[in-house]
Scaffold this motif. Structure first.
Motif, PDB file in Angstrom:
ATOM      1  N   ASP A   1       0.699  -1.206   0.283  1.00  0.00           N
ATOM      2  CA  ASP A   1       0.171  -0.165   0.139  1.00  0.00           C
ATOM      3  C   ASP A   1       0.353   1.196  -0.080  1.00  0.00           C
ATOM      4  O   ASP A   1       1.798   1.169   0.636  1.00  0.00           O
ATOM      5  CB  ASP A   1      -0.369  -0.111   0.995  1.00  0.00           C
ATOM      6  CG  ASP A   1      -1.638  -1.231   1.530  1.00  0.00           C
ATOM      7  OD1 ASP A   1      -2.034  -1.672   0.011  1.00  0.00           O
ATOM      8  OD2 ASP A   1      -2.284  -1.567   2.313  1.00  0.00           O
ATOM      9  N   TRP A   2      -0.007   1.701  -0.698  1.00  0.00           N
ATOM     10  CA  TRP A   2       0.819   3.623  -0.492  1.00  0.00           C
ATOM     11  C   TRP A   2       1.338   4.057   0.987  1.00  0.00           C
ATOM     12  O   TRP A   2       0.265   3.742   1.606  1.00  0.00           O
ATOM     13  CB  TRP A   2      -0.094   4.652  -0.867  1.00  0.00           C
ATOM     14  CG  TRP A   2       0.623   4.639  -2.627  1.00  0.00           C
ATOM     15  CD1 TRP A   2      -0.220   4.010  -4.054  1.00  0.00           C
ATOM     16  CD2 TRP A   2       1.179   5.067  -3.694  1.00  0.00           C
ATOM     17  NE1 TRP A   2      -0.125   4.101  -4.755  1.00  0.00           N
ATOM     18  CE2 TRP A   2       1.418   4.863  -4.773  1.00  0.00           C
ATOM     19  CE3 TRP A   2       2.193   5.722  -3.041  1.00  0.00           C
ATOM     20  CZ2 TRP A   2       1.978   5.317  -6.015  1.00  0.00           C
ATOM     21  CZ3 TRP A   2       3.623   5.703  -3.936  1.00  0.00           C
ATOM     22  CH2 TRP A   2       3.205   5.482  -5.514  1.00  0.00           C
ATOM     23  N   ARG A   3       2.312   4.846   1.535  1.00  0.00           N
ATOM     24  CA  ARG A   3       2.381   4.633   2.899  1.00  0.00           C
ATOM     25  C   ARG A   3       2.698   6.351   2.391  1.00  0.00           C
ATOM     26  O   ARG A   3       3.578   7.155   1.367  1.00  0.00           O
ATOM     27  CB  ARG A   3       3.685   4.977   3.596  1.00  0.00           C
ATOM     28  CG  ARG A   3       3.468   3.411   3.674  1.00  0.00           C
ATOM     29  CD  ARG A   3       2.100   2.604   4.797  1.00  0.00           C
ATOM     30  NE  ARG A   3       2.379   3.374   6.069  1.00  0.00           N
ATOM     31  CZ  ARG A   3       1.845   3.107   6.985  1.00  0.00           C
ATOM     32  NH1 ARG A   3       0.794   2.973   6.703  1.00  0.00           N
ATOM     33  NH2 ARG A   3       2.504   3.534   8.589  1.00  0.00           N
ATOM     34  N   ALA A   4       2.033   7.206   3.622  1.00  0.00           N
ATOM     35  CA  ALA A   4       2.730   9.169   3.396  1.00  0.00           C
ATOM     36  C   ALA A   4       4.075   9.171   5.040  1.00  0.00           C
ATOM     37  O   ALA A   4       3.455   8.863   6.073  1.00  0.00           O
ATOM     38  CB  ALA A   4       1.764   9.801   3.708  1.00  0.00           C
ATOM     39  N   VAL A   5       4.624  10.455   4.480  1.00  0.00           N
ATOM     40  CA  VAL A   5       5.540  10.674   5.570  1.00  0.00           C
ATOM     41  C   VAL A   5       5.012  11.948   5.847  1.00  0.00           C
ATOM     42  O   VAL A   5       5.123  12.752   4.327  1.00  0.00           O
ATOM     43  CB  VAL A   5       7.217   9.805   5.167  1.00  0.00           C
ATOM     44  CG1 VAL A   5       7.820  10.840   6.553  1.00  0.00           C
ATOM     45  CG2 VAL A   5       7.210   8.603   5.033  1.00  0.00           C
ATOM     46  N   TRP A   6       5.665  12.425   7.221  1.00  0.00           N
ATOM     47  CA  TRP A   6       4.619  13.727   6.741  1.00  0.00           C
ATOM     48  C   TRP A   6       5.079  14.467   8.628  1.00  0.00           C
ATOM     49  O   TRP A   6       5.464  13.757   9.376  1.00  0.00           O
ATOM     50  CB  TRP A   6       3.068  14.300   6.684  1.00  0.00           C
ATOM     51  CG  TRP A   6       2.471  14.174   7.677  1.00  0.00           C
ATOM     52  CD1 TRP A   6       2.139  14.446   8.289  1.00  0.00           C
ATOM     53  CD2 TRP A   6       2.106  12.649   7.590  1.00  0.00           C
ATOM     54  NE1 TRP A   6       1.121  14.220   9.815  1.00  0.00           N
ATOM     55  CE2 TRP A   6       1.199  12.711   9.232  1.00  0.00           C
ATOM     56  CE3 TRP A   6       1.433  11.695   6.940  1.00  0.00           C
ATOM     57  CZ2 TRP A   6       0.012  11.842   9.278  1.00  0.00           C
ATOM     58  CZ3 TRP A   6       0.959  10.693   7.393  1.00  0.00           C
ATOM     59  CH2 TRP A   6       0.515  10.511   8.095  1.00  0.00           C
ATOM     60  N   PRO A   7       5.472  15.438   8.984  1.00  0.00           N
ATOM     61  CA  PRO A   7       5.833  16.297   9.873  1.00  0.00           C
ATOM     62  C   PRO A   7       5.182  15.874  11.148  1.00  0.00           C
ATOM     63  O   PRO A   7       3.721  16.037  10.988  1.00  0.00           O
ATOM     64  CB  PRO A   7       6.354  18.064   9.899  1.00  0.00           C
ATOM     65  CG  PRO A   7       6.040  18.000   8.044  1.00  0.00           C
ATOM     66  CD  PRO A   7       5.505  17.294   7.550  1.00  0.00           C
ATOM     67  N   LEU A   8       5.286  15.686  11.879  1.00  0.00           N
ATOM     68  CA  LEU A   8       4.705  14.697  13.066  1.00  0.00           C
ATOM     69  C   LEU A   8       4.063  16.150  13.990  1.00  0.00           C
ATOM     70  O   LEU A   8       3.049  16.320  14.435  1.00  0.00           O
ATOM     71  CB  LEU A   8       5.264  14.383  14.525  1.00  0.00           C
ATOM     72  CG  LEU A   8       5.384  14.195  15.362  1.00  0.00           C
ATOM     73  CD1 LEU A   8       4.327  12.389  15.038  1.00  0.00           C
ATOM     74  CD2 LEU A   8       5.729  13.336  16.500  1.00  0.00           C
ATOM     75  N   ALA A   9       4.550  17.077  13.780  1.00  0.00           N
ATOM     76  CA  ALA A   9       4.518  18.248  14.368  1.00  0.00           C
ATOM     77  C   ALA A   9       3.352  19.220  13.804  1.00  0.00           C
ATOM     78  O   ALA A   9       4.126  20.664  13.254  1.00  0.00           O
ATOM     79  CB  ALA A   9       5.093  19.908  15.863  1.00  0.00           C
ATOM     80  N   VAL A  10       2.459  19.609  12.602  1.00  0.00           N
ATOM     81  CA  VAL A  10       2.651  20.116  11.784  1.00  0.00           C
ATOM     82  C   VAL A  10       2.292  21.298  11.892  1.00  0.00           C
ATOM     83  O   VAL A  10       2.565  22.412  10.988  1.00  0.00           O
ATOM     84  CB  VAL A  10       0.907  19.854  10.658  1.00  0.00           C
ATOM     85  CG1 VAL A  10       0.588  20.479   9.597  1.00  0.00           C
ATOM     86  CG2 VAL A  10       1.923  18.259  10.219  1.00  0.00           C
ATOM     87  N   GLY A  11       1.280  21.550  12.923  1.00  0.00           N
ATOM     88  CA  GLY A  11       0.925  23.348  13.522  1.00  0.00           C
ATOM     89  C   GLY A  11       2.548  23.743  13.826  1.00  0.00           C
ATOM     90  O   GLY A  11       2.500  25.238  12.850  1.00  0.00           O
ATOM     91  N   LEU A  12       3.809  23.040  14.352  1.00  0.00           N
ATOM     92  CA  LEU A  12       4.821  23.721  14.640  1.00  0.00           C
ATOM     93  C   LEU A  12       5.674  24.032  13.300  1.00  0.00           C
ATOM     94  O   LEU A  12       6.246  25.177  13.348  1.00  0.00           O
ATOM     95  CB  LEU A  12       5.244  22.106  15.303  1.00  0.00           C
ATOM     96  CG  LEU A  12       5.222  22.641  17.206  1.00  0.00           C
ATOM     97  CD1 LEU A  12       5.662  21.573  18.162  1.00  0.00           C
ATOM     98  CD2 LEU A  12       5.527  24.192  17.747  1.00  0.00           C
TER      99      LEU A  12
END
Length: 133
Positions: A88-99
């Motif tokens: 399956d596709w996976r996504a990696v993104w900043p843990l603290a999006v707001g920060l």
């Protein structure tokens, strides 16, 4: 399948998935130059898309770094979409999006990321769009 064809196919596939989940008009960027996001139409996000049969953690770290550099240049948040083989596709993104939005690249290093399903990322991205408009 040749690498370039595989990349285009993957970019179209993930663009369709994101569009289905969010309703955004997401498309593969046809004319890519060095430092451009692979997809367009994702508000506030700069996307890098990779398909690799045997992607190792080091590959994912490198690809995320590429996404983070592109995002910094565009003033957006980085997201890496990747898929191993028939997984399956996976996504990696900043843990603290707001920060990451408030404080920039300090929070966008790979060590400050989380990884999840495309559905999980889409929920975060939609929430981010609402909170930071």
């Amino acid at each position: 399948m040749k690498s370039r064809t595989k990349g285009k196919t993957g970019e179209r596939e993930i663009a369709g998935l994101i569009q289905d989940l969010t309703g955004w008009d997401v498309k593969r960027r046809v004319r890519q130059h060095g430092g451009d996001s692979d997809l367009e139409g994702i508000p506030k996000w700069c996307a890098e898309v990779k398909r690799h049969a045997t992607a190792a953690r080091g590959d994912i770290r490198t690809w995320y770094g590429q996404a983070a550099r592109q995002a910094t240049a565009e003033g957006k948040l980085p997201v890496l979409f990747y898929r191993r083989g028939r997984d399956d596709w996976r996504a990696v993104w900043p843990l603290a999006v707001g920060l990451a939005v408030q404080h920039g690249c300090m929070w966008s290093g790979y060590e400050w990321t989380c990884e999840g399903s495309i559905e999980a990322w889409a929920a975060v991205a939609a929430d981010c769009e609402v909170k930071h408009d």
